[in-house]
Write a protein that holds these residues in place. Structure first.
Motif, short mmCIF file in Angstrom:
data_model
loop_
_atom_site.label_atom_id
_atom_site.label_comp_id
_atom_site.label_asym_id
_atom_site.label_seq_id
_atom_site.Cartn_x
_atom_site.Cartn_y
_atom_site.Cartn_z
N LEU A 140 1.07 -0.91 -0.04
CA LEU A 140 -0.30 -0.04 0.31
C LEU A 140 0.71 1.24 -0.10
O LEU A 140 0.97 2.31 -0.83
N ILE A 141 1.77 1.27 0.30
CA ILE A 141 3.12 2.43 1.36
C ILE A 141 3.01 2.53 -0.11
O ILE A 141 3.67 3.39 -0.81
N GLU A 142 4.19 2.08 -0.86
CA GLU A 142 4.93 2.00 -1.94
C GLU A 142 3.57 2.55 -3.36
O GLU A 142 4.28 3.95 -3.70
N LYS A 143 2.55 1.64 -3.22
CA LYS A 143 1.90 2.24 -4.36
C LYS A 143 0.64 3.40 -3.94
O LYS A 143 1.06 4.46 -5.27
N TYR A 144 0.34 3.79 -2.94
CA TYR A 144 0.28 4.56 -2.35
C TYR A 144 1.09 5.94 -3.05
O TYR A 144 0.96 6.94 -2.94
N MET A 145 2.19 5.67 -2.56
CA MET A 145 3.44 6.78 -2.49
C MET A 145 3.61 7.22 -4.01
O MET A 145 4.19 8.19 -4.65
N ASP A 146 3.83 6.19 -4.67
CA ASP A 146 3.80 5.89 -6.24
C ASP A 146 2.56 6.88 -6.79
O ASP A 146 2.62 8.16 -7.78
N ASN A 147 1.49 6.72 -6.50
CA ASN A 147 0.52 7.54 -6.96
C ASN A 147 -1.37 7.52 -6.35
O ASN A 147 -1.50 6.67 -6.50
N ALA A 148 -0.75 8.56 -5.09
CA ALA A 148 -2.12 8.56 -4.08
C ALA A 148 -3.62 8.35 -5.36
O ALA A 148 -4.73 7.96 -4.45
N THR A 149 -3.59 9.03 -6.13
CA THR A 149 -4.27 9.49 -6.84
C THR A 149 -5.51 8.18 -7.32
O THR A 149 -6.87 7.94 -7.26
N ALA A 150 -4.64 7.27 -8.43
CA ALA A 150 -4.80 6.01 -8.85
C ALA A 150 -5.03 5.16 -7.62
O ALA A 150 -6.74 4.29 -8.14
N VAL A 151 -4.35 5.12 -6.55
CA VAL A 151 -4.53 4.43 -5.59
C VAL A 151 -6.43 4.51 -4.96
O VAL A 151 -6.82 3.59 -4.75
N SER A 152 -6.34 5.77 -5.01
CA SER A 152 -7.80 6.23 -3.96
C SER A 152 -8.75 5.48 -4.98
O SER A 152 -10.34 4.87 -4.23
N VAL A 153 -8.81 5.94 -6.32
CA VAL A 153 -9.96 5.27 -7.44
C VAL A 153 -10.16 4.22 -7.21
O VAL A 153 -10.95 3.50 -7.09
N ALA A 154 -9.25 3.28 -7.71
CA ALA A 154 -9.41 2.17 -6.84
C ALA A 154 -9.34 1.31 -6.23
O ALA A 154 -10.50 -0.10 -6.17
N ALA A 155 -9.32 2.33 -5.19
CA ALA A 155 -9.97 1.28 -3.59
C ALA A 155 -10.99 2.05 -3.13
O ALA A 155 -11.84 1.64 -2.59
N GLY A 156 -11.77 2.55 -4.54
CA GLY A 156 -13.61 3.19 -4.03
C GLY A 156 -13.45 4.34 -3.52
O GLY A 156 -14.42 4.17 -2.71
N LEU A 157 -12.57 5.07 -2.99
CA LEU A 157 -12.19 6.56 -2.08
C LEU A 157 -12.27 7.38 -2.93
O LEU A 157 -13.03 8.49 -2.45
N ALA A 158 -12.44 7.95 -3.82
CA ALA A 158 -12.36 8.99 -4.53
C ALA A 158 -13.19 8.35 -6.15
O ALA A 158 -12.99 7.73 -6.48
N LEU A 159 -13.40 9.55 -6.89
CA LEU A 159 -13.99 9.13 -7.94
C LEU A 159 -13.05 9.16 -9.31
O LEU A 159 -12.19 10.14 -9.17
N PRO A 160 -13.63 8.55 -10.12
CA PRO A 160 -12.30 8.66 -11.09
C PRO A 160 -12.40 10.17 -12.08
O PRO A 160 -13.47 10.74 -12.19
N GLU A 161 -11.66 10.38 -12.44
CA GLU A 161 -11.75 12.49 -12.50
C GLU A 161 -12.06 12.12 -13.92
O GLU A 161 -11.94 11.01 -15.29
N LYS A 162 -13.37 13.07 -14.27
CA LYS A 162 -14.29 13.76 -15.00
C LYS A 162 -13.82 14.93 -15.33
O LYS A 162 -12.79 15.42 -14.49
N ALA A 163 -14.20 15.10 -16.51
CA ALA A 163 -13.77 17.24 -16.97
C ALA A 163 -14.51 17.13 -15.53
O ALA A 163 -15.11 17.92 -16.09
N GLU A 164 -14.14 17.61 -14.57
CA GLU A 164 -14.45 18.34 -13.49
C GLU A 164 -13.46 19.46 -13.27
O GLU A 164 -12.49 19.38 -13.44
N PRO A 165 -14.21 20.39 -13.31
CA PRO A 165 -13.55 21.64 -13.36
C PRO A 165 -12.80 21.84 -11.64
O PRO A 165 -11.44 22.21 -11.57
#
Lengths: 223, 562
Positions: B95-120
């Motif tokens: 987790l630490i390795e992946k999260y340090m690598d790309n926090a956003t991608a990990v969050s999206v994959a873990a269902g914690l954040a919405l995948p980025e759309k064209a949001e302002p």
């Protein structure tokens, strides 16, 4: 009113009001929790022109658990059991979401007919047929649509049926086999229904015929 | 002897006191046992393994530690850290390795954040973990009295929905009279009633600890806090939810195992039995500590004490007993198939001229050829000496011999198994006897406990004996096996003598003598059982045991000698 009943009633009304999708839902013995849904076979597929009926049972925990659906009409499709009509579709299992409705599920079934998933089959034999000889599979699917779902006549079935051997021929075409192949093994003294059974099981169709030598078939027939 | 054999009441509720010796949190059992021990030394026996029993709160503490670590490192809410860890199956390093690598991608994959759309406003959710779109948004018409527990969590409470002209209709129940709605940060709003039913059904029916948004294809996952608020005051279901999280944590950690007994929530930590390679040298039998009967193997799925047999062999034996392969073996050695209709035929006497009952086919039992070909040579099959038929007969007798060998071990195994099943009855009988003894002789209730203690010992030894037959079946024939069988014989004889003593009728005059005898015998049996277990356990460590069949983790048998 109970939330489940309210929801199902609304879904039934929605289906009735929607004339464009040609999806119908009817009650079985006046209970809104046991229904028969029907839709038309999608165009451009072997199921075109067919009218397919689906048995729908609404479980007590609906909509938080998926509806139970299975085909009443026999369908020749890798993800539908050719014997029981059971359906292999993710949204009917773990991918179910409470916002899905009867209508959207029936539309998903319709699109399942357009795009079979032979790698996740319900009926392994049909899936094998699909994978090895697509043309022959489509021929059979069309024939089943014709026989069971009231679709237009399949080229093969309509042409050759004569009064005398229509019954036995049906069986052969139904299994997606060649009449000549069945006749060949039947001539060796085996029971016709057994020959059909074995050839279907071994997927004796299209390109696969060359891979299976006669000894293997006979061995299987002798079992 | 009898003087140092004073027993206190508590002891009888512990079936296996030795097990408890090394447990920190089970003080009740440890000390009382000392006077009944053969070897009073605290030195661990070679057939026992070190382990620790954990209660659910103790495991929760471990979980909290991990969660706090991650929460501290990433600077995120504990709820978020918990979900991240659960998504990574509690593998902190990965987790630490992946999260340090790309926090956003990990969050999206873990269902914690919405995948980025064209949001302002996407820059906001991209910045750091702490601003993950995680807050529970709650819209109520009336301001609810509930306050967010942690000041940091973003719970948005709204006095009224933004567009009040259109009443809210829940897309699931189609109710327009619901006033309370809940949604995850994906803003898929549903009424709180539907959330409640949904979350309850996920937890109760599907045993799911990962609850996603109800909207189709929405992967956003509910935090513990959201689950709690959706469940309202259903504390029981929330407790079940927490148990499911604990179960996931335990199943992801190879040093931990959940007690397999129904509705038991204890966990056992046994690092020594965790590696697969250790299972060739030890039999990691543990007890969860909640109840003395909750004994299971840490190394395999057998919910019982299968010492002295190692997991691989025990599993093979159970499989063999369960399989109908032995039925097939019997059929093979006792029957033949009609060469015409393939019906199975058992010849139950008479001559070799067989007539199939089913298809009326007549054939010779010896050569299996049609009877007509025998012509006038009745009763003397001229094909009898052919090589093929000799081979066939050899094969048949070999199969018969192996069947008999199996049955020898199986019957003895089943015998001990059966007596274990009857133990409930026997315990009741023993209890009656103890009462009787109290009345007829002058002994107190405490003094007659020797009977129960003897019963316990017999039961325990029968379990050991049972498994020794499984072991003997697979042991390659050599001197070691002979020594093993000597130990087995000694134990079995002692056990049989003791059970005979227990079942013997009581004579008021000789009650005291019987007590002495039973007590002595119990000690002897206990000692024999220890020798058996100790010797096999040492044998594994010294690699003394050779199998007559390939066993996982062991060397292939050189030459199969049965």
């Amino acid at each position: 009113m109970d939330a489940r009943l309210r929801r199902v009633n609304k879904e039934i009304t929605d289906c009735k009001n929607d004339k464009t999708s040609k999806i119908r839902v009817e009650l079985v013995d006046n209970s809104p929790f046991h229904l028969i849904g029907s839709f038309l076979g999608p165009e451009g597929t072997p199921y075109e022109g067919g009218h397919f009926e689906v048995d729908i049972v609404i479980p007590d925990s609906y909509p938080f658990q998926p509806v139970k659906m299975k085909f009443i009409t026999k369908v020749y499709h890798p993800n539908v059991s050719s014997a029981s009509g059971a359906i292999c579709l993710d949204i009917l299992k773990d991918a179910w979401s409470p916002v899905l409705t009867l209508k959207s599920t029936l539309i998903s079934l319709q699109s399942l007919l357009c795009s079979p998933e032979p790698n996740d089959p319900q009926d392994a034999e049909v899936a094998k047929h699909y994978m090895t000889s697509r043309a022959s599979f489509e021929e059979t699917a069309k024939y089943w649509t014709h026989i069971y779902a009231g679709g237009p006549g399949a080229t093969k079935g309509a042409k050759v049926v004569t009064a005398t051997d229509s019954a036995s021929l049906d069986e052969v075409v139904m299994a997606g086999l060649e009449k000549a192949h069945v006749d060949k093994f039947e001539a060796l003294g085996f029971d016709r229904s057994k020959v059909i059974d074995v050839l279907r099981r071994l997927n004796y169709r299209g390109a696969n015929v060359a891979k299976l030598n006669d000894d293997r078939i006979v061995e299987e027939l002798l079992r | 002897m009898s003087s140092d054999y004073e027993l206190s009441d508590n002891e009888y509720y512990d079936e296996d006191d030795d097990e408890m010796m090394y447990e920190d949190d089970d003080g009740s059992a440890s000390e009382m046992d000392v006077d009944f021990k053969i070897t009073p030394s605290a030195k661990p026996k070679s057939y026992e393994i070190e382990y620790e029993s954990l209660t659910q709160p103790q495991v929760e503490k471990l979980i909290t530690q991990d969660v706090e670590d991650i929460s501290g490192i990433f600077g995120v809410e504990p709820d978020v850290a918990s979900l991240l860890l659960r998504h990574f199956n509690w593998n902190k390093e990965r987790l630490i390795e992946k999260y340090m690598d790309n926090a956003t991608a990990v969050s999206v994959a873990a269902g914690l954040a919405l995948p980025e759309k064209a949001e302002p406003s996407s820059s906001r959710s991209r910045s750091t973990g702490s601003s993950l779109g995680l807050g529970i948004r709650r819209a109520t018409r009336r301001n609810t009295a509930e306050q967010p527990k942690s000041g940091k969590t973003k719970i948005l409470e709204r006095v009224s929905p933004p567009a009040d002209d259109q009443p809210f209709v829940c897309p699931i129940c189609f109710d327009d009279s619901q006033t309370k709605t809940l949604s995850l940060s994906c803003e898929h709003k549903f009424c709180s009633e539907c959330w409640n039913t949904y979350v309850t059904s996920k937890i109760r029916t599907e045993a799911e600890h990962w609850i996603t948004c109800m909207a189709e294809d929405c992967k956003l996952v509910a935090t513990d806090e959201f689950v709690k608020s959706a469940l309202k005051d259903d504390a029981k279901t929330f407790a079940r939810f927490q148990e499911l999280v604990v179960r996931q944590f335990v199943s992801c950690n190879k040093n931990l195992k959940y007690c397999p007994y129904p509705s038991c929530t204890h966990t056992v930590s046994c690092p020594a039995g965790a590696s697969k390679s250790a299972l060739t040298t030890i039999v990691p039998i543990v007890s969860c500590g909640a109840n003395a009967s909750h004994k299971f193997c840490f190394g395999c799925a057998i919910d019982a004490d299968h010492r002295p047999v190692v997991c691989g062999v025990a599993k093979m034996w159970l499989q063999k007993c369960q399989d109908d392969s032995e039925t097939a073996n019997w059929i093979k050695s006792n029957t033949k198939e009609c060469s015409k209709c393939q019906s199975t035929i058992e010849k139950n006497g008479g001559c070799n001229h067989m007539t199939c009952k089913k298809c009326k086919y007549e054939f010779c039992w010896v050569c299996m050829g049609p009877w007509t070909e025998h012509g006038t040579a009745w009763y003397s099959c001229n094909r009898y000496d052919e090589k093929a038929s000799i081979d066939a007969r050899d094969a048949q007798s070999r199969s018969r011999a192996s069947l008999e060998r199996y049955l020898h071990y199986y019957n003895r195994w089943a015998n001990h198994e059966q007596s274990a099943k009857l133990s409930v009855e026997l315990y009741a009988k023993t209890e009656r006897k103890m009462e009787e003894m109290q009345i007829t002789s002058d002994m107190t209730w405490i003094e007659v406990q020797f009977m129960k203690k003897a019963m316990d010992e017999v039961f325990k030894c029968r379990m050991t004996l049972k498994w020794t037959y499984a072991m003997a079946y697979y042991l390659a024939k050599n001197n070691q096996k002979e020594l093993f069988e000597d130990n087995q014989r000694d134990l079995e004889r002692a056990v049989e003598e003791l059970s005979e003593l227990i079942e013997s009728s009581i004579d008021p005059e000789s009650a005291l003598a019987l007590r002495q005898k039973v007590t002595d015998k119990t000690v002897y049996v206990q000692k024999r059982n220890e020798i058996m277990l100790e010797d096999t356990a040492n044998g594994y460590l010294e690699e003394r045991w050779n199998w007559n069949i390939a066993v996982d983790g062991f060397d292939e048998p050189a030459e199969i000698a049965i």
